[in-house]
Write an enzyme that holds these catalytic residues in place. Structure first.
Site, PDB file in Angstrom:
ATOM      1  N   GLU A  20       0.833  -1.208   0.000  1.00  0.00           N
ATOM      2  CA  GLU A  20       0.000   0.000   0.000  1.00  0.00           C
ATOM      3  C   GLU A  20       0.868   1.258   0.000  1.00  0.00           C
ATOM      4  O   GLU A  20       2.078   1.205   0.238  1.00  0.00           O
ATOM      5  CB  GLU A  20      -0.926   0.005   1.221  1.00  0.00           C
ATOM      6  CG  GLU A  20      -0.201   0.039   2.555  1.00  0.00           C
ATOM      7  CD  GLU A  20      -1.080   0.563   3.696  1.00  0.00           C
ATOM      8  OE1 GLU A  20      -1.573   1.708   3.600  1.00  0.00           O
ATOM      9  OE2 GLU A  20      -1.243  -0.177   4.691  1.00  0.00           O
TER      10      GLU A  20
ATOM     11  N   LYS B 119      -3.758  -2.342  15.244  1.00  0.00           N
ATOM     12  CA  LYS B 119      -3.203  -1.586  16.364  1.00  0.00           C
ATOM     13  C   LYS B 119      -4.262  -1.457  17.430  1.00  0.00           C
ATOM     14  O   LYS B 119      -5.439  -1.305  17.122  1.00  0.00           O
ATOM     15  CB  LYS B 119      -2.760  -0.217  15.899  1.00  0.00           C
ATOM     16  CG  LYS B 119      -1.482  -0.353  15.103  1.00  0.00           C
ATOM     17  CD  LYS B 119      -0.851   0.928  14.742  1.00  0.00           C
ATOM     18  CE  LYS B 119       0.462   0.615  14.057  1.00  0.00           C
ATOM     19  NZ  LYS B 119       0.861   1.606  13.082  1.00  0.00           N
TER      20      LYS B 119
HETATM   21  N1  PSU Z   1      -3.027   1.231  10.610  1.00  0.00           N
HETATM   22  C1  PSU Z   1      -1.719   1.370  10.817  1.00  0.00           C
HETATM   23  N2  PSU Z   1      -0.965   2.115   9.961  1.00  0.00           N
HETATM   24  C2  PSU Z   1      -1.517   2.707   8.857  1.00  0.00           C
HETATM   25  C3  PSU Z   1      -2.906   2.515   8.630  1.00  0.00           C
HETATM   26  C4  PSU Z   1      -3.613   1.777   9.526  1.00  0.00           C
HETATM   27  O1  PSU Z   1      -1.228   0.827  11.782  1.00  0.00           O
HETATM   28  O2  PSU Z   1      -0.797   3.379   8.095  1.00  0.00           O
HETATM   29  C5  PSU Z   1      -3.539   3.075   7.387  1.00  0.00           C
HETATM   30  C6  PSU Z   1      -3.780   1.927   6.391  1.00  0.00           C
HETATM   31  O3  PSU Z   1      -3.611   2.418   5.072  1.00  0.00           O
HETATM   32  C7  PSU Z   1      -5.238   1.584   6.632  1.00  0.00           C
HETATM   33  C8  PSU Z   1      -5.817   2.930   6.936  1.00  0.00           C
HETATM   34  O4  PSU Z   1      -5.873   0.965   5.527  1.00  0.00           O
HETATM   35  O5  PSU Z   1      -4.818   3.600   7.710  1.00  0.00           O
HETATM   36  C9  PSU Z   1      -7.119   2.822   7.705  1.00  0.00           C
HETATM   37  O6  PSU Z   1      -7.703   4.081   7.797  1.00  0.00           O
HETATM   38  P1  PSU Z   1      -9.183   4.232   8.375  1.00  0.00           P
HETATM   39  O7  PSU Z   1      -9.086   3.828   9.794  1.00  0.00           O
HETATM   40  O8  PSU Z   1      -9.504   5.684   8.181  1.00  0.00           O
HETATM   41  O9  PSU Z   1     -10.036   3.297   7.571  1.00  0.00           O
END
Ligand code: PSU
Ligand code: MN
Length: 307
Positions: A25, A159
């Protein structure tokens, strides 16, 4: 091959040959880490995949073009831009950035979509999005994407800025098998265990590949989540990770941060609060996941006999 996607020559050749390819990603490059750690990490993940005999395909969007296999100058460009002028792209953002020729960094959901369109079967990342602590209505589009796009996502769990029990509930509802790679419990990203049960433990790339191949034979259209604990040497003690996450989540609530801004905000605060130790654990997990994903991609390529 999908005509909307722009492939690097190397990735195109690997896909046509049925060789193992691992998607990566780009949101973690633009929104996950500061410069230059973001660049170093992205390149270290690519090297880890190559070291296992597979081809990396980092996915991102430049001037509205979805690129499968960003080259090094393109990765450098995204790493330098960071959050400035680059949209964090989940499913709903893809038509906006492509239609309006913007730059975009793909999240887990966004990367799954493009990788699947490209015919890539395995994707390595760090942590997936989930259900936010204290905000049970904030369910990451990553979980819904895992329920509708058949690709194997290798991660270090989620996380614990997230509500992990609720995240597992949503994955169950979405029909997503949660596999523990060499573990009986869900890894908690910075730490090796959340104490929560997973659906099945596997100990080899072949076993993980067998689950993915069986899903395809059954015609089931959901993703498979393979969770790998962060390497022991770089794990953060649970108490330290928890304390930083609690404080970072409190600061986000206090500042009224919400929606797609929450994850980058909380990750940035955790980094400050742990004096950079969260970053060491984060990078170790990412690089390790890239190795495991490449091994699984190779095992899957064997199953399909290099079409
Ligand atoms: N969790 C992490 N590091 C990240 C992300 C999530 O530990 O960089 C990023 C990933 O790209 C994930 C996104 O798909 O954040 C999720 O965002 P949201 O919670 O807004 O869906
Ligand atoms: Mn969200």
């Amino acid at each position: 091959m999908n005509q909307e996607l722009h492939y690097s020559d190397e990735v195109r050749a690997a896909l046509l040959a049925g060789s193992p390819v691992v998607a990566l990603e780009s949101t973690l490059i633009t929104h996950g880490f500061p410069y230059p750690a973001n660049l170093d990490t992205a390149l270290a993940m690519e090297s880890a995949i190559r070291a296992e005999g597979a081809i990396p395909a980092t996915i991102g969007i430049l001037d509205g073009q979805i690129i499968v296999g960003l080259d090094q100058p393109q990765i450098e460009r995204l790493a330098e831009l960071g959050q400035q002028g680059v949209r964090k792209c989940s499913r709903r953002d893809l038509p906006i950035v492509t239609g309006l020729h913007q730059h975009g960094a793909t999240t887990v959901a966004g990367t799954m979509i493009a990788a699947h369109m490209a015919g890539i079967k395995v994707f390595a990342t760090g942590g997936i999005g989930g259900v936010h602590r204290g905000h049970p209505q904030d369910v990451s589009a990553d979980l819904i994407e895992l329920g509708r796009t058949p690709i194997t996502v290798v991660c270090a769990g989620a996380k614990s800025i997230l509500d992990l029990p609720l995240t597992l509930e949503v994955l169950e509802t979405q029909g997503v098998p949660v596999i523990g790679y060499g573990t009986d419990t869900l890894p908690a990203f910075y730490s090796r265990s959340s104490g929560l049960p997973i659906d099945q433990r596997v100990d080899t790339p072949e076993q993980a590949a067998a689950v993915a191949a069986a899903r395809d034979r059954l015609g089931l259209q959901h993703g498979t989540l393979v969770t790998v604990p962060v390497p022991e040497a770089d794990a953060l003690p649970v108490d330290e990770a928890e304390a930083a996450i609690k404080e970072a989540t409190r600061l986000a609530d206090e500042a009224g941060i919400h929606g797609k801004e929450i994850t980058p905000f909380v990750l940035g605060k955790v980094l400050e609060l742990t004096g950079g130790r969260s970053q060491t654990a984060n990078i170790a997990a990412l690089v390790n996941n890239a190795h495991v994903a490449a091994q699984i991609a190779s095992a899957i390529a064997q199953f399909y006999g290099g079409e």
